[in-house]
Motif scaffolding. Structure first.
Motif, PDB file in Angstrom:
ATOM      1  N   VAL A   3     -13.640  -0.683   2.369  1.00  0.00           N
ATOM      2  CA  VAL A   3     -13.234  -2.077   2.547  1.00  0.00           C
ATOM      3  C   VAL A   3     -14.428  -3.010   2.338  1.00  0.00           C
ATOM      4  N   ASN A   7      -9.093   0.887  -2.629  1.00  0.00           N
ATOM      5  CA  ASN A   7     -10.037   0.082  -1.858  1.00  0.00           C
ATOM      6  C   ASN A   7      -9.418  -1.266  -1.513  1.00  0.00           C
ATOM      7  N   LEU A   8      -9.949  -1.885  -0.465  1.00  0.00           N
ATOM      8  CA  LEU A   8      -9.514  -3.217  -0.053  1.00  0.00           C
ATOM      9  C   LEU A   8     -10.667  -4.193  -0.214  1.00  0.00           C
ATOM     10  N   ALA A  53      -6.761  -2.738   7.222  1.00  0.00           N
ATOM     11  CA  ALA A  53      -7.586  -1.549   7.443  1.00  0.00           C
ATOM     12  C   ALA A  53      -7.346  -0.966   8.831  1.00  0.00           C
ATOM     13  N   LEU A  66       0.827  -1.208   0.000  1.00  0.00           N
ATOM     14  CA  LEU A  66       0.000   0.000   0.000  1.00  0.00           C
ATOM     15  C   LEU A  66       0.861   1.258   0.000  1.00  0.00           C
ATOM     16  N   GLU A  68     -12.598   3.280   8.194  1.00  0.00           N
ATOM     17  CA  GLU A  68     -13.016   3.310   6.799  1.00  0.00           C
ATOM     18  C   GLU A  68     -14.381   2.642   6.642  1.00  0.00           C
ATOM     19  N   ILE A  74      -6.724   3.890   3.028  1.00  0.00           N
ATOM     20  CA  ILE A  74      -7.731   3.032   2.421  1.00  0.00           C
ATOM     21  C   ILE A  74      -9.027   3.823   2.318  1.00  0.00           C
TER      22      ILE A  74
END
Length: 454
Positions: free
Chosen positions: A234, A204-205, A219, A170, A377, A231
């Motif tokens: 998620v 985004n995750l 996160a 990341l 998030e 982030i």
């Protein structure tokens, strides 16, 4: 000497040499708070090869001094002015025996491959981190296989190391914009650009299964202000994010003994209580894996399944799992030389674990499930109503924790679906009117990511 034997000897020698390097000082070092205090960085470098085609290519980077890989899956459409939005897809369990030959979920070869293909068509750059010990690119295996041999077991510690790898990725993800793309008619240059362009404000995750646990840890670690790159949102799909105790007390029993899911009278009815009123005090969960063709225990349809579910009791299975976990703790956690546990029954006959104090002190804090204050998030949870790997109750508890913390959260349950959010072929598992959730869940992810303004 046989080539296979030579490889095994080389692997054994490598693991022996690196055994000391994978040790940690204390379980505290893997808690969410400690992982947040770490420093993270990376530079993603291209690893072009014969598989660099159709908008896909590989990168390498260093995480904890381990060279690891990731696959970059790029849309075929015009590049947005601010760059493509990104989804970092944290994949599920592979296992140490297969990890170095793992293919990064080549499109359409498996469930996650289908997911990648769909997300690409929606306009996302999908980044698939391999984690340490996963993948071989240009004939060079990823570093870190020794971590899998140390921690990919009943200790359930390996995901914390994988989370470190993803946070390092990341922090270096904007270096994708510096990579000159390959020059091939069938390659990425058909986008008519020399370099990829991503929008680092739109990261985004998305985590599936074990990857859901990893994504939730990432996160929590990369909360606002902790890392350079944040982030945006998620998605956790069938996530195995619950704490280590519940994983040990659920996963192995449900996979190895019928006593984990039968009623007190020895039949299956989805409850602990049998028709004669007898209660199975070791009942874990109503639904075992849907690969069982017939759930009629004790009939002539229940043959080879009995040979598979060989363990006699839930207590025996759980004791063996904790024994293995403590072997890992004592071998690789330096302040735990002779840690011991006790498995007892309470006054109601329920199994109860008593940990060594240096284990008990940190065990829950290894899970992001118990760090809701670090999960700021927006999060969408998608899960089945009959998946023992990601129980619906666990998902609703996480939703409750996040709501109390003020985090935007959405929980979506799919009735009758499998762990993969698909309809099972087994009628006892998925009722006739079951609606498969896989593609609906992808559309919901897309809506959720776009709903939250960048």
């Amino acid at each position: 000497m046989n080539k296979k034997i030579s490889i095994l000897l080389l692997l054994f020698t490598t693991l022996s040499l690196y055994a000391q390097d994978v040790k940690i000082e204390s379980l505290e070092k893997l808690t969410i708070s400690e992982l947040k205090d770490r420093k993270y960085s990376s530079q993603l470098l291209p690893e072009f090869n014969e598989k660099t085609r159709g908008n896909n290519f590989y990168v390498s980077y260093f995480s904890d001094n381990q060279k690891v890989y990731a696959k970059i899956n790029t849309p075929s459409e015009e590049v947005p002015k601010k760059g493509f939005p990104v989804i970092i897809l944290t994949h599920g369990w592979v296992g140490k025996e297969k990890s170095l030959n793992w293919n990064f979920d080549e499109v359409n070869e498996n469930l996650e491959g289908q997911l990648i293909n769909k997300l690409k068509k929606m306009g996302y750059v999908v980044v698939v981190p391999g984690y340490r010990g996963h993948g071989t690119i240009n004939e060079k295996p990823a570093d870190g296989i020794e971590y899998l041999y140390a921690y990919d077991n009943a200790s359930h510690l390996i995901n914390s190391f994988y989370a470190i790898d993803v946070v390092n990725l990341l922090e270096g993800i904007e270096s994708l914009n510096q990579i000159t793309l390959p020059n091939s008619e069938n390659g990425i240059n058909r986008l008519k650009i020399n370099r990829l362009k991503i929008n680092k404000e739109k990261i985004n995750l998305l985590g599936f299964s074990e990857g859901g646990d990893i994504a939730l840890k990432v996160a929590a670690i990369a909360g606002e202000g902790t890392t350079k790159n944040n982030i945006h949102a998620v998605s956790i799909r069938s996530g195995t994010f619950i704490d280590i105790d519940k994983q040990i007390q659920t996963y192995a029993p449900m996979n190895t003994t019928i006593k984990a899911f039968i009623s007190g009278d020895g039949t299956w009815n989805g409850e602990a209580k049998g028709k004669n009123g007898t209660i199975n005090k070791d009942f874990v969960y109503p639904f075992p894996g849907d690969w069982i063709e017939n759930i009629d225990i004790g009939t002539d349809q229940w043959t080879w399944q009995q040979d598979y579910y060989t363990d006699e009791s839930v207590e025996k299975v759980i004791f063996n799992e904790y024994t293995e976990a403590y072997k890992v703790f004592n071998s690789y956690v330096t302040n735990l030389e002779n840690a011991k546990f006790q498995l007892k029954r309470d006054s109601n006959g329920k199994l109860k674990i008593e940990h060594d104090r240096n284990v008990a002190k940190y065990l829950k804090n290894l899970s992001a499930f118990y760090s809701p204050k670090d999960l700021t998030e927006p999060i969408i949870l998608q899960f089945s109503d009959r998946d023992f790997y990601s129980m619906n109750g666990w998902n609703y508890l996480l939703e409750e924790k996040l709501e109390k913390n003020g985090t935007e959260v959405m929980a979506v349950e799919y009735t009758g679906n499998t762990h993969e959010l698909k309809k099972s072929k087994q009628k006892w598992f998925s009722p006739k009117d079951t609606v498969e959730g896989f593609y609906t869940s992808i559309n919901l992810d897309n809506m959720f990511f776009k709903k939250n303004k960048y």
